[in-house]
Write an enzyme that holds these catalytic residues in place. Structure first.
Site, PDB file in Angstrom:
ATOM      1  N   LYS A   1       0.838  -1.205   0.000  1.00 50.51           N
ATOM      2  CA  LYS A   1       0.000   0.000   0.000  1.00 50.51           C
ATOM      3  C   LYS A   1       0.871   1.251   0.000  1.00 50.51           C
ATOM      4  O   LYS A   1       0.645   2.205  -0.763  1.00 50.51           O
ATOM      5  CB  LYS A   1      -0.915  -0.011   1.222  1.00 50.51           C
ATOM      6  CG  LYS A   1      -1.704   1.259   1.413  1.00 50.51           C
ATOM      7  CD  LYS A   1      -2.691   1.504   0.288  1.00 50.51           C
ATOM      8  CE  LYS A   1      -3.369   2.844   0.430  1.00 50.51           C
ATOM      9  NZ  LYS A   1      -4.271   3.121  -0.694  1.00 50.51           N
TER      10      LYS A   1
ATOM     11  N   CYS B   1      -3.385  10.992   1.322  1.00 51.15           N
ATOM     12  CA  CYS B   1      -2.822   9.690   0.951  1.00 51.15           C
ATOM     13  C   CYS B   1      -1.435   9.842   0.347  1.00 51.15           C
ATOM     14  O   CYS B   1      -0.434   9.532   0.965  1.00 51.15           O
ATOM     15  CB  CYS B   1      -3.763   9.008  -0.044  1.00 51.15           C
ATOM     16  SG  CYS B   1      -5.464   9.059   0.471  1.00 51.15           S
TER      17      CYS B   1
HETATM   18  N1  SAJ Z   1      -1.616  14.780  -8.885  1.00 44.04           N
HETATM   19  C1  SAJ Z   1      -0.819  15.549  -9.717  1.00 44.04           C
HETATM   20  N2  SAJ Z   1      -0.424  15.033 -10.913  1.00 44.04           N
HETATM   21  C2  SAJ Z   1      -0.783  13.770 -11.311  1.00 44.04           C
HETATM   22  C3  SAJ Z   1      -1.586  12.997 -10.444  1.00 44.04           C
HETATM   23  C4  SAJ Z   1      -2.005  13.512  -9.229  1.00 44.04           C
HETATM   24  O1  SAJ Z   1      -0.474  16.690  -9.387  1.00 44.04           O
HETATM   25  O2  SAJ Z   1      -0.407  13.360 -12.409  1.00 44.04           O
HETATM   26  C5  SAJ Z   1      -2.049  15.335  -7.606  1.00 44.04           C
HETATM   27  C6  SAJ Z   1      -3.561  15.501  -7.513  1.00 44.04           C
HETATM   28  O3  SAJ Z   1      -3.946  16.754  -8.038  1.00 44.04           O
HETATM   29  C7  SAJ Z   1      -3.778  15.433  -6.005  1.00 44.04           C
HETATM   30  C8  SAJ Z   1      -2.711  14.456  -5.554  1.00 44.04           C
HETATM   31  O4  SAJ Z   1      -1.719  14.420  -6.582  1.00 44.04           O
HETATM   32  O5  SAJ Z   1      -3.532  16.686  -5.408  1.00 44.04           O
HETATM   33  C9  SAJ Z   1      -3.224  13.046  -5.275  1.00 44.04           C
HETATM   34  O6  SAJ Z   1      -4.188  12.741  -6.273  1.00 44.04           O
HETATM   35  P1  SAJ Z   1      -4.268  11.236  -6.867  1.00 44.04           P
HETATM   36  O7  SAJ Z   1      -5.315  11.227  -7.892  1.00 44.04           O
HETATM   37  O8  SAJ Z   1      -2.934  10.804  -7.264  1.00 44.04           O
HETATM   38  O9  SAJ Z   1      -4.570  10.301  -5.657  1.00 44.04           O
HETATM   39  P2  SAJ Z   1      -5.623  10.210  -4.466  1.00 44.04           P
HETATM   40  O10 SAJ Z   1      -4.946  10.747  -3.270  1.00 44.04           O
HETATM   41  O11 SAJ Z   1      -6.966  10.738  -4.787  1.00 44.04           O
HETATM   42  O12 SAJ Z   1      -5.705   8.619  -4.415  1.00 44.04           O
HETATM   43  C10 SAJ Z   1      -4.512   7.891  -4.274  1.00 44.04           C
HETATM   44  C11 SAJ Z   1      -4.557   6.721  -5.252  1.00 44.04           C
HETATM   45  N3  SAJ Z   1      -3.293   6.031  -5.251  1.00 44.04           N
HETATM   46  C12 SAJ Z   1      -2.669   5.811  -6.440  1.00 44.04           C
HETATM   47  O13 SAJ Z   1      -3.111   6.231  -7.508  1.00 44.04           O
HETATM   48  C13 SAJ Z   1      -1.405   5.000  -6.369  1.00 44.04           C
HETATM   49  C14 SAJ Z   1      -5.661   5.774  -4.835  1.00 44.04           C
HETATM   50  O14 SAJ Z   1      -5.634   4.617  -5.647  1.00 44.04           O
HETATM   51  C15 SAJ Z   1      -5.455   5.372  -3.384  1.00 44.04           C
HETATM   52  O15 SAJ Z   1      -6.442   4.466  -2.944  1.00 44.04           O
HETATM   53  C16 SAJ Z   1      -5.504   6.611  -2.526  1.00 44.04           C
HETATM   54  O16 SAJ Z   1      -4.405   7.449  -2.927  1.00 44.04           O
HETATM   55  C17 SAJ Z   1      -5.375   6.222  -1.090  1.00 44.04           C
HETATM   56  O17 SAJ Z   1      -6.414   6.336  -0.381  1.00 44.04           O
HETATM   57  O18 SAJ Z   1      -4.319   5.766  -0.696  1.00 44.04           O
END
Ligand code: SAJ
Length: 435
Positions: free
Chosen positions: A215, A269
């Site tokens: 995780k 997360c």
């Molecule tokens: N972000 C970027 N650029 C990207 C992707 C994301 O700047 O290319 C930013 C987003 O804007 C946001 C942050 O990162 O601020 C996190 O967004 P996210 O979409 O990456 O993730 P979360 O936090 O909504 O969900 C993540 C996911 N983990 C992964 O994709 C590996 C989700 O699958 C998990 O279940 C979740 O964390 C968790 O609860 O751990």
């Protein structure tokens, strides 16, 4: 165990993960007893309503509550399967805090009987599931615990993290593959049998410590790759390049997949979990630690660039587009967009306007700044400077004709057709040809 072989399930923690999990398990026909420390949350759910925003969750909770399959309470009740989905924050030194997990373990221990299964879902530092097992063993010496007895244990204890994306939780809870980490292989098999009741994805069994690390690794991987994209955007600004053009071209390589730059990493997360690995192996994690620094530092770069644009248009009103931590959801926790907007509002006061389709009022930090919450139409009519901080679909949908005359800083690359300002001269300085 119920006569019809559907276990009674107790879900401890009814937040962003616990409540959807309780609802999906209830939809599979199990009687679910949800537990939360907040009486207000308990009362909301028992009315068939929800206290969080998640697509389709309201209808599902209303249905399972109406059918008597989900009830909420502040107290743990006897069940066959206990799921712990409580917060695991970190402290100011980025040290993980598993006190909520252990508190839930104390409550669950009192309700356990032979044959029960205990599953930890909270994102946790490696070794937490064993700590939970040890706590239960200490509180309930009458029960044989897995890993501590040579006989057949009375209990099964496992770690099964979620990997759902806010905004798609109900779909991903069902369809995503799942890691099922048992204290023993027998525990993993027991947990597997439970998850197969409602998970269509592949459930992969392993040991608890590997599942805990998996995780953390998933989110650390994403954080490091977001940091690469964010660093790339800062390099491109320094060199007067269009980072979106460079990423678009580089990602045409069959084995390159550069993620999307933004104002930083928000939520509870991706910005948190990598610290659990760093805390467990501080000398072996320079990359993970540095990536956290790059992502947390991006906000300063964005504020500086936004200030430069605002100062270059002293007569213009400014609209900051987006406060949420990511696109198309109403979650503002640890949002870099919100932090950038607050810094600008404190500096420029009433010149700053906020556009956030998912907010009905401004967060408290904007009180007294003079900044207003307006809608996108008003922003397009009255603001000459637009600063895109969140890639909400509502912003993406604004056609060029409505923004061609605006001064735009697009931190998310949602308007690639926007005419660019003349590239800075820094690009030529970057060459520094030998004289
Ligand atoms: N972000 C970027 N650029 C990207 C992707 C994301 O700047 O290319 C930013 C987003 O804007 C946001 C942050 O990162 O601020 C996190 O967004 P996210 O979409 O990456 O993730 P979360 O936090 O909504 O969900 C993540 C996911 N983990 C992964 O994709 C590996 C989700 O699958 C998990 O279940 C979740 O964390 C968790 O609860 O751990």
């Amino acid at each position: 165990m119920k006569s019809d072989l559907k276990p009674d399930v107790c879900v401890v923690g009814l937040g962003y993960i616990g409540l959807p999990t309780a609802a999906v398990v209830a939809r599979a026909g199990c009687r679910v007893h949800g537990v939360d420390v907040s009486q207000q949350v308990v009362d909301t759910i028992n009315r068939g309503e929800i206290h969080i925003e998640e697509v389709d969750l309201d209808g599902l909770v209303q249905g399972v509550v109406a059918r008597g399959l989900l009830k909420a309470s502040t107290e743990v009740a006897a069940s066959d399967v206990f799921i712990i989905a409580v917060p695991t924050p970190f402290d100011k030194n980025h040290a993980p805090d598993i006190s909520y997990v252990l508190a839930a373990g104390e409550a669950v221990a009192r309700a356990l009987k032979p044959g029960d299964t205990v599953i930890l879902e909270s994102t946790s530092p490696v070794g937490t599931t064993e700590a939970l097992r040890d706590l239960i063993a200490a509180r309930r010496p009458d029960l044989k615990c897995p890993g501590l007895t040579s006989e057949t244990p009375d209990l099964s204890i496992a770690y099964c993290p979620e990997r759902v994306l806010p905004g798609k939780i109900l779909e991903e809870l069902t369809n995503n593959d799942r890691s099922i980490g048992g204290i023993t292989p027998r525990c993993a098999r027991k947990a597997l049998a439970f998850y197969k009741r409602f998970v269509r994805g592949t459930c992969v069994t392993t040991d608890a410590r590997s599942a805990e690390m998996t995780k953390l690794v998933e989110n650390a991987y994403r954080d490091v790759n977001i940091a690469f994209a964010n660093e790339l955007s800062m390099v491109a600004d320094h060199m007067g390049l269009d980072v979106w053009e460079v990423i678009r071209l580089a990602n045409r390589h069959p084995r390159v997949n550069i993620l999307t730059p933004g104002p930083g990493v928000g939520g509870h997360c991706i910005a948190v979990d990598p610290w659990f690995i760093v805390h467990g192996a501080p000398e072996q994690t320079p990359l993970i630690r540095t990536a956290r620094g790059v992502n947390d530092g991006k906000i300063h770069h964005v504020v500086a660039r936004a200030e430069a644009l605002i100062d270059a248009h002293p007569q213009a009103r400014v609209a900051c587009l987006g406060l949420a931590f990511k696109a198309n959801i109403d979650d503002f926790r640890e949002s870099p967009a919100r932090a950038v907007a607050a810094r600008l509002a404190r500096k420029y006061g009433a010149r700053i306007n906020l556009v956030e389709p998912y907010a009905s009022a401004l967060p408290r930090e904007f009180k007294g700044t003079g900044a207003d919450l307006i809608d996108i139409d008003t922003a397009l009519e009255s603001c000459g400077v637009l600063i895109v901080l969140v890639d909400h679909d509502a912003f993406r949908a604004v056609p060029l004709a409505e923004r061609a005359d605006k001064a735009v800083y697009d931190t998310r690359g949602i308007w690639l057709d926007q005419p660019r300002a003349q590239p800075a001269t820094a690009g030529q300085e970057g060459l520094k040809l030998a004289s």
